[in-house]
Write a protein that holds these residues in place. Structure first.
Motif, PDB file in Angstrom:
ATOM      1  N   ASP A  41       9.414 -15.200   3.905  1.00  0.00           N
ATOM      2  CA  ASP A  41       8.095 -14.570   3.985  1.00  0.00           C
ATOM      3  C   ASP A  41       7.883 -13.887   5.326  1.00  0.00           C
ATOM      4  O   ASP A  41       7.283 -12.815   5.405  1.00  0.00           O
ATOM      5  N   ASN A  45       7.216  -9.914   5.872  1.00  0.00           N
ATOM      6  CA  ASN A  45       6.030  -9.450   6.580  1.00  0.00           C
ATOM      7  C   ASN A  45       6.400  -8.473   7.688  1.00  0.00           C
ATOM      8  O   ASN A  45       5.711  -7.475   7.903  1.00  0.00           O
ATOM      9  N   LYS A  51       2.163  -4.269   5.017  1.00  0.00           N
ATOM     10  CA  LYS A  51       1.702  -5.663   5.066  1.00  0.00           C
ATOM     11  C   LYS A  51       1.321  -6.056   6.483  1.00  0.00           C
ATOM     12  O   LYS A  51       0.342  -6.752   6.714  1.00  0.00           O
ATOM     13  N   ARG A  52       2.128  -5.620   7.444  1.00  0.00           N
ATOM     14  CA  ARG A  52       1.867  -5.968   8.838  1.00  0.00           C
ATOM     15  C   ARG A  52       0.559  -5.351   9.331  1.00  0.00           C
ATOM     16  O   ARG A  52      -0.229  -6.008  10.015  1.00  0.00           O
ATOM     17  N   SER A  55      -2.347  -7.206   7.642  1.00  0.00           N
ATOM     18  CA  SER A  55      -2.464  -8.551   8.211  1.00  0.00           C
ATOM     19  C   SER A  55      -3.094  -8.510   9.604  1.00  0.00           C
ATOM     20  O   SER A  55      -3.997  -9.297   9.912  1.00  0.00           O
TER      21      SER A  55
END
Length: 106
Positions: A41, A45, A51-52, A55
């Motif tokens: 995971d 990421n 996604k980064r 997040s």
């Protein structure tokens, strides 16, 4: 002159089996640690920029909201605590003037 291999299976069958068992056990431990750490995971990421970004954006929003709410609570408690000291002789006059100034602001 041929060099002798100290771990020849014919010469040391028990030692080799024991060593292989020990190494397999260690590899199992490493595999378990990697599964527990969710290494896959973490790699996903950091290799996926979308996604980064999402997040990090959500983390920043959470921190900002927490900071705002925390500041509101602390200042509210401080104001309430100061209002308890209005009746004191010297400090009370200063606090009363401060309260009047704050309430007079539009």
């Amino acid at each position: 002159m041929a060099q002798l291999n100290p771990y020849d299976a014919k010469d040391h069958p028990f030692e080799l089996r024991h060593e292989v068992k020990r190494l397999n056990g260690r590899l199992d431990q490493i595999a378990d640690m990697l599964e527990k750490s969710e290494f896959k995971d973490i790699l996903e990421n950091y290799t996926n920029p979308k996604k980064r970004v999402i997040s990090n954006f959500m983390a920043g929003m959470s921190r900002g909201l927490g900071l705002s709410i925390g500041t509101f609570v602390v200042l509210g408690l401080l104001g309430w605590l100061l209002s308890l000291f209005v009746d004191l002789p010297m400090v009370g006059d200063y606090i009363k003037n401060l309260q009047d100034y704050i309430q007079s602001q539009p």
